[in-house]
Scaffold this motif. Sequence first.
Motif, PDB file in Angstrom:
ATOM      1  N   UNK A 289     -27.906 -35.945  81.007  1.00 35.94           N
ATOM      2  CA  UNK A 289     -29.345 -35.680  80.924  1.00 35.94           C
ATOM      3  C   UNK A 289     -30.165 -36.872  81.420  1.00 35.94           C
ATOM      4  N   UNK A 290     -29.551 -38.044  81.447  1.00 34.20           N
ATOM      5  CA  UNK A 290     -30.255 -39.252  81.906  1.00 34.20           C
ATOM      6  C   UNK A 290     -29.980 -39.512  83.390  1.00 34.20           C
ATOM      7  N   UNK A 291     -29.089 -38.742  83.979  1.00 32.38           N
ATOM      8  CA  UNK A 291     -28.712 -38.960  85.383  1.00 32.38           C
ATOM      9  C   UNK A 291     -29.516 -38.035  86.297  1.00 32.38           C
ATOM     10  N   UNK A 292     -29.456 -38.283  87.608  1.00 32.96           N
ATOM     11  CA  UNK A 292     -30.295 -37.470  88.493  1.00 32.96           C
ATOM     12  C   UNK A 292     -29.760 -36.053  88.729  1.00 32.96           C
ATOM     13  N   UNK A 293     -29.471 -35.361  87.649  1.00 28.92           N
ATOM     14  CA  UNK A 293     -29.094 -33.949  87.738  1.00 28.92           C
ATOM     15  C   UNK A 293     -30.240 -33.119  87.168  1.00 28.92           C
ATOM     16  N   UNK A 294     -30.490 -31.968  87.778  1.00 33.04           N
ATOM     17  CA  UNK A 294     -31.458 -31.066  87.155  1.00 33.04           C
ATOM     18  C   UNK A 294     -30.702 -30.220  86.132  1.00 33.04           C
ATOM     19  N   UNK A 295     -31.449 -29.608  85.237  1.00 23.16           N
ATOM     20  CA  UNK A 295     -30.811 -28.724  84.246  1.00 23.16           C
ATOM     21  C   UNK A 295     -30.073 -27.600  84.978  1.00 23.16           C
ATOM     22  N   UNK A 296     -30.704 -27.128  86.057  1.00 23.62           N
ATOM     23  CA  UNK A 296     -30.083 -26.057  86.844  1.00 23.62           C
ATOM     24  C   UNK A 296     -28.725 -26.505  87.401  1.00 23.62           C
ATOM     25  N   UNK A 297     -28.669 -27.764  87.899  1.00 24.70           N
ATOM     26  CA  UNK A 297     -27.399 -28.302  88.402  1.00 24.70           C
ATOM     27  C   UNK A 297     -26.321 -28.229  87.326  1.00 24.70           C
ATOM     28  N   UNK A 298     -26.711 -28.702  86.124  1.00 23.22           N
ATOM     29  CA  UNK A 298     -25.715 -28.802  85.048  1.00 23.22           C
ATOM     30  C   UNK A 298     -25.205 -27.422  84.630  1.00 23.22           C
ATOM     31  N   UNK A 299     -26.132 -26.468  84.561  1.00 25.09           N
ATOM     32  CA  UNK A 299     -25.743 -25.121  84.144  1.00 25.09           C
ATOM     33  C   UNK A 299     -24.947 -24.423  85.259  1.00 25.09           C
ATOM     34  N   UNK A 300     -25.502 -24.473  86.455  1.00 25.62           N
ATOM     35  CA  UNK A 300     -24.879 -23.747  87.565  1.00 25.62           C
ATOM     36  C   UNK A 300     -23.466 -24.276  87.854  1.00 25.62           C
ATOM     37  N   UNK A 301     -23.293 -25.586  87.725  1.00 22.49           N
ATOM     38  CA  UNK A 301     -21.972 -26.156  88.023  1.00 22.49           C
ATOM     39  C   UNK A 301     -20.906 -25.567  87.094  1.00 22.49           C
ATOM     40  N   UNK A 302     -21.287 -25.323  85.844  1.00 16.89           N
ATOM     41  CA  UNK A 302     -20.313 -24.756  84.894  1.00 16.89           C
ATOM     42  C   UNK A 302     -19.966 -23.314  85.261  1.00 16.89           C
ATOM     43  N   UNK A 303     -20.988 -22.561  85.700  1.00 14.43           N
ATOM     44  CA  UNK A 303     -20.727 -21.187  86.156  1.00 14.43           C
ATOM     45  C   UNK A 303     -19.825 -21.212  87.400  1.00 14.43           C
ATOM     46  N   UNK A 304     -20.205 -22.079  88.347  1.00 14.21           N
ATOM     47  CA  UNK A 304     -19.429 -22.130  89.602  1.00 14.21           C
ATOM     48  C   UNK A 304     -17.980 -22.482  89.281  1.00 14.21           C
ATOM     49  N   UNK A 305     -17.792 -23.418  88.359  1.00 17.86           N
ATOM     50  CA  UNK A 305     -16.435 -23.818  88.021  1.00 17.86           C
ATOM     51  C   UNK A 305     -15.663 -22.654  87.396  1.00 17.86           C
ATOM     52  N   UNK A 306     -16.350 -21.888  86.566  1.00 17.29           N
ATOM     53  CA  UNK A 306     -15.656 -20.749  85.940  1.00 17.29           C
ATOM     54  C   UNK A 306     -15.329 -19.683  86.990  1.00 17.29           C
ATOM     55  N   UNK A 307     -16.229 -19.520  87.985  1.00 20.42           N
ATOM     56  CA  UNK A 307     -15.921 -18.568  89.061  1.00 20.42           C
ATOM     57  C   UNK A 307     -14.731 -19.070  89.890  1.00 20.42           C
ATOM     58  N   UNK A 308     -14.704 -20.383  90.104  1.00 20.34           N
ATOM     59  CA  UNK A 308     -13.570 -20.950  90.866  1.00 20.34           C
ATOM     60  C   UNK A 308     -12.258 -20.780  90.096  1.00 20.34           C
ATOM     61  N   UNK A 309     -12.332 -20.975  88.778  1.00 25.68           N
ATOM     62  CA  UNK A 309     -11.119 -20.813  87.950  1.00 25.68           C
ATOM     63  C   UNK A 309     -10.644 -19.364  88.014  1.00 25.68           C
ATOM     64  N   UNK A 310     -11.620 -18.441  87.976  1.00 22.10           N
ATOM     65  CA  UNK A 310     -11.270 -17.017  88.065  1.00 22.10           C
ATOM     66  C   UNK A 310     -10.649 -16.721  89.433  1.00 22.10           C
ATOM     67  N   UNK A 311     -11.269 -17.268  90.477  1.00 22.16           N
ATOM     68  CA  UNK A 311     -10.779 -17.025  91.842  1.00 22.16           C
ATOM     69  C   UNK A 311      -9.343 -17.536  91.984  1.00 22.16           C
ATOM     70  N   UNK A 312      -9.076 -18.679  91.371  1.00 21.22           N
ATOM     71  CA  UNK A 312      -7.720 -19.245  91.407  1.00 21.22           C
ATOM     72  C   UNK A 312      -6.724 -18.269  90.759  1.00 21.22           C
ATOM     73  N   UNK A 313      -7.121 -17.722  89.604  1.00 21.61           N
ATOM     74  CA  UNK A 313      -6.222 -16.800  88.898  1.00 21.61           C
ATOM     75  C   UNK A 313      -6.041 -15.507  89.707  1.00 21.61           C
ATOM     76  N   UNK A 314      -7.140 -15.031  90.315  1.00 19.44           N
ATOM     77  CA  UNK A 314      -7.043 -13.805  91.126  1.00 19.44           C
ATOM     78  C   UNK A 314      -6.124 -14.044  92.329  1.00 19.44           C
ATOM     79  N   UNK A 315      -6.253 -15.221  92.915  1.00 15.68           N
ATOM     80  CA  UNK A 315      -5.392 -15.576  94.054  1.00 15.68           C
ATOM     81  C   UNK A 315      -3.918 -15.541  93.628  1.00 15.68           C
ATOM     82  N   UNK A 316      -3.651 -16.126  92.461  1.00 15.13           N
ATOM     83  CA  UNK A 316      -2.271 -16.114  91.942  1.00 15.13           C
ATOM     84  C   UNK A 316      -1.805 -14.665  91.727  1.00 15.13           C
TER      85      UNK A 316
END
Lengths: 201, 284
Positions: free
Chosen positions: A67-94
């Motif tokens: 919260x003290x670094x140059x990230x917006x709240x949107x960055x912090x939230x969206x990154x977690x969603x993107x990571x979960x989509x990537x994790x899902x994509x990895x599992x789907x690929x498998x």
Amino acid sequence: MKALLYKDFLVLWKQMKFVIFMVAIFCIAPSTTGFSLNTFFVAYAGMMVPATLFAYDERAKWDSLAAMMPFTTQDMVLSRYVFSWLATAYAVLCYFIGQLFFESGFPDEALITLGLTLTLLLVVQAIYFPILFRLGSEKGRMLLLLVIIGIMVLAFLGAAVLDKLAVAPSPSVTLPGLVIGAALSLASVKVSVKQYEQRIW
Amino acid sequence: MNAIQCRGLTKAYKDFTLDNITFDLPAGTILGLVGENGAGKSTTLKLLMDAIPRDGGQVTILGTDNQSPDFHRTKEDIGVVLDEACFPEVITPKELGKLMGYAYQNWDQAQYEAYLDRFRLPRDKKFKEFSKGMKMKLAISVALSHKAKLLLLDEATSGLDPMVRDEILDVFNEFTREEDNTVILSSHIVSDLEKICDYIAFLHQGRLVLFEEKDRLLEEYAIVKGTAEQLDALDPAAVAGKKVNAYGAQALVRRSLIPATFTTEHTNLEDIILFLAQDSSTSL
């Protein structure tokens, strides 16, 4: 956001190597072994990986620093969603690798199961992530079970309705669900941003 | 130019309120933020960075309103060290450098490496295996490696041994040799603040009791000792705080307001803070 994804990747790689390996094994594992949990592990990767990352962040108090670094709240939230989509994509690929090399390709039944699993996963994420962003992983985890039960009930009701309407099962049946799931997921990002801003620190 | 302008900053929790904090901090100075545990030091720093929602007030940092959309760019110029460092447990300094390189546009890898060498921090050891001192040194290395103009340090020296504290205070002093570089250091170790600060802000139970130049404080205040009756005779406006016990009494006084006949003793920052804390507690 690149920094946040890199951080999540490092944490996942170093603390959850076993989970990554397990997801790969179970998603690829052929159903002829009599122990096929491949679609379950697709859901597991999309749900538990991000939920565990929330917990690790909380333990390190990373959010206070971020919260003290140059990230917006949107960055912090969206990154977690993107990571979960990537994790899902990895599992789907498998899963696809497993179907391609150890199963009989992509029969309708497999695609329907995968489509429904992904739909449910997107819906659960869309509901659960705002809760995690608001309450944190400790309190949020207690609500996960309730969310999953609620969605399972809805899924069964949906299946019963389709049955009554005598809709023949085909992979295209899952498309509207996937579109709705994706739309909910995108809307959920906005809700999570709001929840994260209003979180009681 | 002021590095920080803070007006009426307020944050209310269920059982604590940070109330109407107002101050201006000139650029190129070091501010010591002192107060007991729970006085509101960390809350103030979080509010300055807009890291938590506030209930009132306005803050301008390095010329930018901290609630403007541009403020996340201003954060590039602000180095932050929190009391627990807060990096992921499994990360190594080497990986942290790469992570911060993605996070800060002005990241200076060579500077970071130089600090790792100076603090003798191993590059491939996991953060969780570091001692408290090493963790703080790593956090300080990060804070000083993206060309920050303002450092916010929340209890950065607490829990460290005197030698490490001294080493770290030297680094902060070096940082302010650049003309416009500013530091806010929150601590309850008053001796650390006395060593390096230009300004002192004293927070007590959520209120800013004092914001003053350190040298002026030490010039203005003195200790007077005597009997309780002798001290009672002093002009109440001159007495900033008083302690009476079985062996006598002493008061913190404003030198300019007491008669020359009184013998005064030089005081230090710790005494001033303790007297003021006691006085404001009784007046609350």
